[in-house]
Design a protein around this motif. Structure first.
Motif, short mmCIF file in Angstrom:
data_model
loop_
_atom_site.label_atom_id
_atom_site.label_comp_id
_atom_site.label_asym_id
_atom_site.label_seq_id
_atom_site.Cartn_x
_atom_site.Cartn_y
_atom_site.Cartn_z
N ASP A 412 0.83 -11.03 -1.69
CA ASP A 412 1.22 -10.36 -0.80
C ASP A 412 2.20 -9.28 -0.89
O ASP A 412 2.52 -8.09 0.33
N LEU A 419 9.85 -9.07 0.28
CA LEU A 419 8.76 -9.89 1.44
C LEU A 419 9.70 -11.07 1.44
O LEU A 419 9.94 -11.57 2.89
N GLY A 422 11.88 -10.87 4.11
CA GLY A 422 11.20 -10.32 5.72
C GLY A 422 11.38 -9.45 5.93
O GLY A 422 10.97 -9.44 7.33
N LYS A 423 11.52 -8.11 5.59
CA LYS A 423 11.83 -6.78 6.37
C LYS A 423 9.92 -6.51 5.75
O LYS A 423 9.51 -5.55 6.41
N ILE A 424 9.27 -7.13 4.94
CA ILE A 424 7.71 -6.67 5.52
C ILE A 424 7.04 -7.37 5.37
O ILE A 424 7.04 -8.50 5.17
N LYS A 425 5.54 -7.70 5.59
CA LYS A 425 4.77 -8.45 6.35
C LYS A 425 4.15 -8.91 4.86
O LYS A 425 3.42 -10.98 5.03
N LYS A 427 0.56 -7.95 2.37
CA LYS A 427 0.07 -7.87 2.35
C LYS A 427 -2.33 -9.05 1.82
O LYS A 427 -2.19 -9.30 3.07
N LYS A 432 -7.20 -9.82 3.99
CA LYS A 432 -6.52 -10.69 4.10
C LYS A 432 -6.46 -12.21 3.76
O LYS A 432 -6.24 -13.08 4.30
N SER A 435 -4.11 -14.21 2.50
CA SER A 435 -2.50 -13.47 2.86
C SER A 435 -1.78 -15.28 2.81
O SER A 435 -2.46 -15.71 3.31
N THR A 439 3.76 -16.09 -1.02
CA THR A 439 4.81 -16.23 -0.85
C THR A 439 5.35 -18.19 -0.05
O THR A 439 6.13 -18.27 -0.55
#
Length: 723
Positions: A412, A419, A422-425, A427, A432, A435, A439
């Motif tokens: 990710d 990450l 929570g500032k970025i989604k 990769k 994906k 994905s 996390t």
């Protein structure tokens, strides 16, 4: 031997290197044992009792020092073909080595499958080696990573030891050192440099030993290495301990090895010992070094012979006298002779043993245990192939802590602070499909690799040899070729060449194929036939979401290496969506699916051609009343010959269709076997439909013409039915 005769200078050296006089005598015995084993092999080769010989001569001091500084059965070893002396120092016997020389059935390294000097010992953690140069460097990296992972995750180590028969005796200590050696010529290989990058970045406990005898067969070091010295080139790698020494000096070699091993074992990072040695014999007995080396040069080398140097040193320092040396050497000569006598009388391998251990004999992916039914779940929504592959990876990682996932861009985020905040989604792969894995499971289990495909596969091989279950991703099939060497010469052969001593059951996920509208040359390639032509690796290619999940789970749970081909065009297609079939849904390999039953023509295909063939078959039935039976192979190696034969006997007409180019494609083998074994059941020639013998172009008009389309399949079906 007289302890009080040892001079003050030797006392200091003994203290520095923790060498006792007894240990020094054993040091010389092992060096001499290695040299005399080489000499005996040379005699046996000239008597035509063995068929190849490559020696360790001139490298003995450096290698015995390494063996005495490390722990057999505790540390791990990735040697190369000059490493006879370290293997003897670790506990390999002369008889074991000569059994390999004659190719005996009882050769513990390979059962007669490998040529001499290709070391392997499960007991001593000497991992099976190949003739390829520098490939083992990446395996050593993966082995060290696995050792570190198991130290951090004891629950995974416990599961590993319980689940895998061949590893039940393996202990995970947390401070193991991984030895890997190469010649100075092999430092030209990219895999050496790729391994240095990862060892340095991760501060891995890997001890590199560069055995620099000045020649790569006939090519001198200055041609291979800028400046003629590898130590100068690698000096700026961070976290490394470096030593450059006279590798013909046993005391200097031992001191350097002890220091390097201590540095690695303490967790400071990797070490590289560059030993300048000699090669008093030719590269192998298949050539004559006098063709390219002068008599003067060979004479200079002879003055540095480590055997002669240590013998004189022992005499000069009073550790042994001439009589004691003569007795020691006679005992060694007798030991080697006895071993040779036994080896030449040893039983040869049985012909029927040839096909044993190409694949696992304990857990076949064709086994009935993988034939499970879909389970009803609360969520009945239909999902894409991409969704169910992602779900399968998450299921399996929850089930088995040994599974790690890595590749290019699969995490990710490598800088995971943003990450986690929570500032970025994140990769999670260019498509994906990974994905959310990092996390949920953390950076210990999901990470981004360098942009180097050989690095990905080579490290995964070492991890799997050590007991992890890597599921790695090659970002595009078009870029798999740098890893081909690792796959064809290493991964596919590990179980067979070690006679089931070692295995490497990893999974390679690879997006493949075209039909992308603009994918062009380097994002549309097929080429599965190249890999199905490689024994030792299973190859599967699903065409729909449920098959993708079932086959991927089998790939992960089986005990063979698997190439899992995922067609990019099918990732999010409407065709083939399915509900989640549960966390234990599997499909055995080698079992085709009858997508559409029929009686007039059989069409055999797989991948993205399946929906195109189905479209053509449905149209043909509506318009002409011709009934096509469509077989989706799903599994390419192995494939379901029984399903093919049953269908052809019913319809008497067959088309083999695939996306790859027509000539030398996967379908040619199927067509040939049908012609060979089912000729009398055919009412028409076997027909093939495939891509043009060219590359996939960028312009969609050209791409459509190059790749097989539904209308091409329709036309072939219609013509064959009318034959």
């Amino acid at each position: 031997m007289a302890r009080n005769m040892v001079s003050n200078s030797v006392e200091k050296k003994v203290a520095e290197g923790e060498l006792t006089p007894e240990k020094l005598v054993e040091f010389y015995r092992l060096m001499y044992l290695s040299r005399r084993t080489d000499d005996r092999e040379i005699v046996l080769k000239r008597q035509q009792k063995i068929f190849f010989q490559i020696s360790c001569a001139g490298h003995e001091a450096l290698l015995v020092a390494a063996g005495m500084a490390m722990r057999p059965g505790y540390d791990w070893f990735y040697p190369y073909y000059r490493d006879r002396a370290i293997c003897l120092a670790l506990g390999n016997t002369v008889e074991e080595q000569l059994l390999q020389s004659v190719g005996a059935a009882d050769d513990p390294a390979s059962g007669g499958r490998q040529m001499p000097s290709h070391w392997s010992s499960r007991k001593l953690n000497i991992v099976t080696s190949s003739s390829s140069t520098a490939t083992q460097c990446l395996h050593a990296i993966g082995c060290a990573e696995a050792g570190r992972y198991f130290a951090r995750h004891p629950e995974a180590a416990a599961k590993h030891a319980g689940d895998y028969r061949e590893f039940k005796d393996v202990k995970f200590h947390g401070d193991e050192v991984v030895y890997v050696s190469i010649g100075e010529g092999s430092t030209s290989q990219g895999e050496f440099w790729e391994s240095l990058n990862t060892a340095s970045n991760q501060k891995l406990p890997v001890l590199y030993v560069v055995e620099d005898n000045g020649y790569a067969i006939s090519t001198p070091v200055e041609v291979n290495t800028p400046g003629g010295n590898i130590s100068r080139l690698v000096a700026n790698f961070p976290n490394f301990h470096f030593a450059e020494i006279d590798g013909t000096d046993p005391i200097a070699s031992y001191k350097a090895m002890v220091e390097a091993v201590a540095y690695c074992r303490a967790g400071h990072g990797p070490a590289l010992v560059h030993g300048h040695v000699i090669r008093p014999y030719s590269h192998s007995l298949s050539e004559d070094e006098r063709d390219y080396r002068s008599a003067e040069e060979l004479e200079r080398d002879s003055l540095r012979d480590p055997i002669s140097k240590m013998q004189m040193w022992l005499l000069r320092e009073g550790i042994l006298d001439a009589d004691a040396i003569n007795k020691l050497e006679r005992r060694v000569d007798e030991e080697v002779q006895r071993a040779a006598d036994k080896a030449v009388m040893a039983k040869l391998p049985a012909i029927e043993s040839i096909t044993r251990y190409v694949y696992s004999e304990d857990l076949s992916p064709m086994d009935a245990r993988f034939a499970t039914k879909p389970a009803a779940t609360v969520d009945a929504n239909e999902r894409t192939m991409a969704d169910l592959i992602n779900a399968c990876l998450k299921d399996e990682m929850r089930r088995d802590e040994r599974i790690v996932v890595f590749g290019e861009d699969v995490a990710d985020a490598s800088r995971d602070e943003a990450l986690l905040a929570g500032k970025i989604k994140g990769k999670g792969g260019v498509f994906k499909l990974t994905s959310g894995l990092q996390t949920e499971f953390g950076s210990d289990r999901v990470w981004n690799s360098p942009l180097a495909e050989a690095n990905i596969v080579g490290r995964a091989i070492g991890m799997a040899e050590r007991g992890l279950k890597p599921v790695v991703e090659i970002q595009f099939f078009d870029y798999i070729w740098p890893a081909m060497h690792q796959m064809r010469n290493e991964l596919a052969l590990i179980r067979w060449r070690s006679n089931n001593g070692f295995s490497s059951p990893l999974v390679m996920r690879v997006p493949i194929g075209g039909y992308l509208t603009g994918g062009s040359i380097y994002h549309s390639q097929s080429g599965e036939s190249i890999f199905t032509h490689t024994p030792g690796v299973r190859v599967v290619m699903p065409s729909n979401a449920r098959d993708a999940m079932g086959l991927l789970r089998t790939a992960i749970r089986c005990d063979d290496p698997v190439l899992f081909l995922e067609h990019k065009r099918l990732y999010r297609e409407t065709y083939g969506r399915a509900a989640y079939p549960g966390p234990d849904y599997c499909i055995p390999f080698g079992k085709a699916e009858i997508v559409r039953p029929g009686k007039d023509v059989t069409v055999i295909t797989y991948g993205a051609v399946v929906p195109r063939a189905l479209q053509a078959a449905q149209k043909l039935h509506r318009e002409k009343g011709i009934d096509v039976e469509l077989i989706d192979l799903r599994s390419l190696a192995p494939y379901d010959w029984e399903a093919i034969a049953e269908s052809v006997r019913k319809t008497n007409r067959v088309i083999v269709a695939h996306e790859d180019m027509l000539s030398w494609g996967y379908g040619a083998e199927i067509a040939a076997r049908i012609g060979d074994e089912l000729f009398h059941d055919l009412d028409a020639p076997v027909r093939r439909v495939a891509a043009m013998d060219t590359f996939v172009a960028y312009q969609p008009v050209l791409e459509d013409a190059i790749l097989p389309q539904p209308e091409d399949l329709y036309r072939a079906m219609e013509e064959l039915a009318a034959f």
